[in-house]
Design a protein around this motif. Structure first.
Motif, mmCIF file in Angstrom:
data_model
loop_
_atom_site.group_PDB
_atom_site.id
_atom_site.type_symbol
_atom_site.label_atom_id
_atom_site.label_comp_id
_atom_site.label_asym_id
_atom_site.label_seq_id
_atom_site.Cartn_x
_atom_site.Cartn_y
_atom_site.Cartn_z
ATOM 1 N N PHE A 261 0.846 -1.184 0.000
ATOM 2 C CA PHE A 261 0.000 0.000 0.000
ATOM 3 C C PHE A 261 0.885 1.239 0.000
ATOM 4 C CE2 PHE A 261 -2.628 -3.296 1.841
ATOM 5 C CZ PHE A 261 -3.860 -3.092 1.226
ATOM 6 N N VAL A 262 0.371 2.304 -0.630
ATOM 7 C CA VAL A 262 1.041 3.606 -0.622
ATOM 8 C C VAL A 262 0.060 4.616 -0.047
ATOM 9 C CG1 VAL A 262 2.133 5.415 -1.985
ATOM 10 C CG2 VAL A 262 2.461 3.004 -2.609
ATOM 11 N N GLU A 263 0.499 5.294 1.050
ATOM 12 C CA GLU A 263 -0.381 6.248 1.714
ATOM 13 C C GLU A 263 -0.435 7.552 0.932
ATOM 14 O OE1 GLU A 263 -0.957 8.369 6.112
ATOM 15 O OE2 GLU A 263 0.672 6.924 5.760
ATOM 16 N N HIS A 264 -1.674 8.053 0.667
ATOM 17 C CA HIS A 264 -1.901 9.339 -0.005
ATOM 18 C C HIS A 264 -2.963 10.099 0.759
ATOM 19 C CE1 HIS A 264 0.450 8.850 -3.771
ATOM 20 N NE2 HIS A 264 0.220 7.546 -3.572
ATOM 21 N N ASP A 265 -3.163 11.344 0.387
ATOM 22 C CA ASP A 265 -4.165 12.161 1.064
ATOM 23 C C ASP A 265 -5.574 11.605 0.877
ATOM 24 O OD1 ASP A 265 -2.175 13.868 1.905
ATOM 25 O OD2 ASP A 265 -2.429 15.266 0.214
ATOM 26 N N ASP A 266 -5.830 10.971 -0.260
ATOM 27 C CA ASP A 266 -7.180 10.462 -0.550
ATOM 28 C C ASP A 266 -7.386 9.028 -0.068
ATOM 29 O OD1 ASP A 266 -5.410 9.382 -2.322
ATOM 30 O OD2 ASP A 266 -6.762 9.476 -4.054
ATOM 31 N N GLY A 267 -6.361 8.425 0.596
ATOM 32 C CA GLY A 267 -6.490 7.069 1.090
ATOM 33 C C GLY A 267 -5.234 6.259 0.821
ATOM 34 N N TYR A 268 -5.388 4.955 0.816
ATOM 35 C CA TYR A 268 -4.268 4.048 0.595
ATOM 36 C C TYR A 268 -4.411 3.414 -0.799
ATOM 37 C CZ TYR A 268 -3.365 4.461 5.582
ATOM 38 O OH TYR A 268 -3.093 4.948 6.841
ATOM 39 N N HIS A 269 -3.383 3.599 -1.616
ATOM 40 C CA HIS A 269 -3.379 3.039 -2.966
ATOM 41 C C HIS A 269 -2.805 1.622 -2.915
ATOM 42 C CE1 HIS A 269 -3.433 7.214 -5.111
ATOM 43 N NE2 HIS A 269 -4.336 7.110 -4.138
ATOM 44 N N TYR A 276 -1.011 -0.397 -10.145
ATOM 45 C CA TYR A 276 -2.061 0.179 -9.302
ATOM 46 C C TYR A 276 -3.394 -0.529 -9.554
ATOM 47 C CZ TYR A 276 -5.707 3.395 -7.771
ATOM 48 O OH TYR A 276 -6.821 3.923 -7.194
ATOM 49 N N TRP A 277 -4.125 -0.848 -8.461
ATOM 50 C CA TRP A 277 -5.410 -1.516 -8.587
ATOM 51 C C TRP A 277 -6.555 -0.633 -8.121
ATOM 52 C CZ3 TRP A 277 -7.193 -6.856 -9.305
ATOM 53 C CH2 TRP A 277 -6.294 -7.613 -10.074
ATOM 54 N N GLU A 278 -6.474 -0.150 -6.854
ATOM 55 C CA GLU A 278 -7.551 0.700 -6.374
ATOM 56 C C GLU A 278 -7.105 1.485 -5.162
ATOM 57 O OE1 GLU A 278 -10.960 -1.380 -4.975
ATOM 58 O OE2 GLU A 278 -9.952 -2.183 -3.219
ATOM 59 N N THR A 279 -7.969 2.403 -4.742
ATOM 60 C CA THR A 279 -7.711 3.234 -3.561
ATOM 61 C C THR A 279 -8.629 2.794 -2.437
ATOM 62 O OG1 THR A 279 -7.050 5.137 -4.903
ATOM 63 C CG2 THR A 279 -7.726 5.566 -2.620
ATOM 64 N N VAL A 280 -8.032 2.532 -1.259
ATOM 65 C CA VAL A 280 -8.801 2.131 -0.081
ATOM 66 C C VAL A 280 -8.930 3.337 0.834
ATOM 67 C CG1 VAL A 280 -8.927 0.564 1.889
ATOM 68 C CG2 VAL A 280 -7.922 -0.205 -0.283
ATOM 69 N N VAL A 281 -10.174 3.747 1.100
ATOM 70 C CA VAL A 281 -10.411 4.948 1.903
ATOM 71 C C VAL A 281 -10.485 4.607 3.386
ATOM 72 C CG1 VAL A 281 -11.970 6.887 2.311
ATOM 73 C CG2 VAL A 281 -11.603 6.026 -0.033
ATOM 74 N N ASN A 282 -11.098 3.484 3.716
ATOM 75 C CA ASN A 282 -11.300 3.105 5.110
ATOM 76 C C ASN A 282 -10.006 2.518 5.693
ATOM 77 O OD1 ASN A 282 -12.212 2.321 7.590
ATOM 78 N ND2 ASN A 282 -13.739 0.852 6.815
ATOM 79 N N PRO A 283 -9.411 3.168 6.697
ATOM 80 C CA PRO A 283 -8.154 2.642 7.275
ATOM 81 C C PRO A 283 -8.307 1.280 7.923
ATOM 82 C CG PRO A 283 -8.588 4.902 8.013
ATOM 83 C CD PRO A 283 -9.830 4.426 7.338
ATOM 84 N N ASP A 284 -9.527 0.980 8.386
ATOM 85 C CA ASP A 284 -9.746 -0.327 9.006
ATOM 86 C C ASP A 284 -9.479 -1.469 8.042
ATOM 87 O OD1 ASP A 284 -10.465 0.963 11.324
ATOM 88 O OD2 ASP A 284 -12.624 0.927 10.872
ATOM 89 N N PHE A 285 -9.461 -1.141 6.766
ATOM 90 C CA PHE A 285 -9.193 -2.152 5.752
ATOM 91 C C PHE A 285 -7.821 -2.775 5.972
ATOM 92 C CE2 PHE A 285 -9.793 -4.180 1.733
ATOM 93 C CZ PHE A 285 -8.549 -4.238 1.137
ATOM 94 N N LEU A 286 -6.869 -1.964 6.538
ATOM 95 C CA LEU A 286 -5.507 -2.448 6.736
ATOM 96 C C LEU A 286 -5.433 -3.524 7.802
ATOM 97 C CD1 LEU A 286 -3.533 0.934 6.562
ATOM 98 C CD2 LEU A 286 -3.721 -0.824 4.796
ATOM 99 N N ASN A 287 -6.405 -3.557 8.720
ATOM 100 C CA ASN A 287 -6.390 -4.571 9.773
ATOM 101 C C ASN A 287 -6.490 -5.976 9.197
ATOM 102 O OD1 ASN A 287 -6.216 -2.579 11.763
ATOM 103 N ND2 ASN A 287 -8.459 -2.402 11.941
ATOM 104 N N GLU A 288 -7.148 -6.071 8.037
ATOM 105 C CA GLU A 288 -7.289 -7.382 7.413
ATOM 106 C C GLU A 288 -6.017 -7.800 6.678
ATOM 107 O OE1 GLU A 288 -10.716 -7.504 4.961
ATOM 108 O OE2 GLU A 288 -12.023 -6.531 6.449
ATOM 109 N N TYR A 289 -5.109 -6.846 6.465
ATOM 110 C CA TYR A 289 -3.902 -7.134 5.700
ATOM 111 C C TYR A 289 -2.654 -6.782 6.519
ATOM 112 C CZ TYR A 289 -7.070 -7.667 1.779
ATOM 113 O OH TYR A 289 -8.075 -8.097 0.956
ATOM 114 N N ARG A 290 -2.620 -7.275 7.747
ATOM 115 C CA ARG A 290 -1.430 -7.091 8.589
ATOM 116 C C ARG A 290 -0.254 -7.812 7.956
ATOM 117 N NH1 ARG A 290 -2.685 -5.139 13.613
ATOM 118 N NH2 ARG A 290 -4.925 -5.200 14.165
ATOM 119 N N GLY A 291 0.882 -7.195 7.986
ATOM 120 C CA GLY A 291 2.070 -7.769 7.378
ATOM 121 C C GLY A 291 2.361 -7.203 6.002
#
Length: 300
Positions: A261-269, A276-291
């Motif tokens: 993931f790459v952190e940007h102002d509009d979310g995580y790319h 590039y696939w998509e932008t994730v806006v909800n930070p909680d999404f990262l909890n599912e992808y620890r590591g």
């Protein structure tokens, strides 16, 4: 999920089209069966007419099973039947010479297997009801078959007989025009004059100029064959729209070794294999992808 413009819907369209074509064919067959029964009700054999038929059959056709009947209907002479063809002629209307012209004309149809050609064309017209080219070919086929028959018959007639033959065609066309016609030959039969005034005029014009007509008929036949080949080729091709399949993220399609993931102002790319696939806006999404690695900017 299939695109609204995907192949599945195109195939479904062909299935619906084929279903309609088969339904039209069944309806046509039902009408023809009813028509044959109706005509047979008003037809009868005549000994003198049968003798005239056998006198017109040459030695090469002695084994044919062509029948002939008079019919008490206002109709043009016609021949029907693929396996056991029967010639139907209106009763008490033609002279003996005219009967000979008509019988020989219909026998040429039989010898050239024109009834099989017409039947095949009618089946094609039903199955490909949506294609206007099929109807054009069907009309041109009528002209080509009748001109072919006329030319074959005229080669064995003298000048006086050619005039009489033309008068027989005009007499039949006039008879059909003056009478209230409720009975017409079926789609699977061949009429002596047809029910088109333009076709009658075309035949008479060719009778007058016999030599040029032979050349014109050859051109018509060539054009008909070329158009038929084009339409048959078009039937064998099914257009398929080209589109890029959507990118979808599914579970277990990537792992931490090929994604980050790459952190940007509009979310995580999200990047997978550097793409590039998509932008994730909800930070909680990262909890599912620890590591998974998270960068402040895209790594070089």
């Amino acid at each position: 999920m299939t695109s609204p413009f995907g192949v599945t819907y195109i195939f479904l369209g062909w299935v619906i089209s084929l279903f309609i074509g088969v339904l039209l064919l069944l309806l046509l067959l039902i009408r023809q069966i009813r028509y044959y029964r109706f005509v047979n009700t008003f037809s009868y054999y005549d000994i003198s007419l049968n003798k005239l038929l056998h006198s017109c059959i040459d030695d090469e056709q002695r084994s044919t099973r062509v029948n002939i009947k008079y019919v008490d209907l206002n109709t043009s002479p016609f021949v029907k039947g693929l396996l056991n063809p029967t010639i139907f002629i209106p009763a008490n209307f033609y002279s003996e010479m005219e009967l000979i012209f008509i019988i020989r004309h219909e026998l040429i149809h039989y010898r050239k297997k024109d009834l099989w050609v017409i039947t095949a064309m009618e089946i094609i017209k039903c199955l490909f009801w949506w294609n206007p080219v099929v109807y054009f070919i069907r009309n041109q086929l009528d002209i080509a078959l009748e001109l072919s028959n006329d030319l074959s018959l005229l080669e064995h007639l003298d000048d006086i007989q050619k005039i009489k033959y033309g008068e027989c065609i005009v007499k039949t066309a006039k008879y059909l025009t003056e009478n209230s016609l409720k009975t017409m030959p079926s789609h699977f039969s061949l009429s002596f004059t047809g029910y088109s005034a333009s076709l009658t005029r075309e035949r008479i014009k060719h009778l007058i100029d016999f030599d040029r007509s032979k050349k014109k008929y050859i051109r018509i036949a060539i054009h008909a064959v070329m158009i038929s080949l084009l339409i048959l080729l078009s039937f064998s091709i099914m257009p398929e729209p080209k589109f890029a399949p959507p990118k979808e993220i599914e579970e277990n399609t990537f792992d931490e070794n090929d994604a980050y993931f790459v952190e940007h102002d509009d979310g995580y790319h999200l990047y997978i294999n550097g793409e590039y696939w998509e932008t994730v806006v909800n930070p909680d999404f990262l909890n599912e992808y620890r590591g998974y690695k998270v960068y402040k900017e895209e790594p070089r």
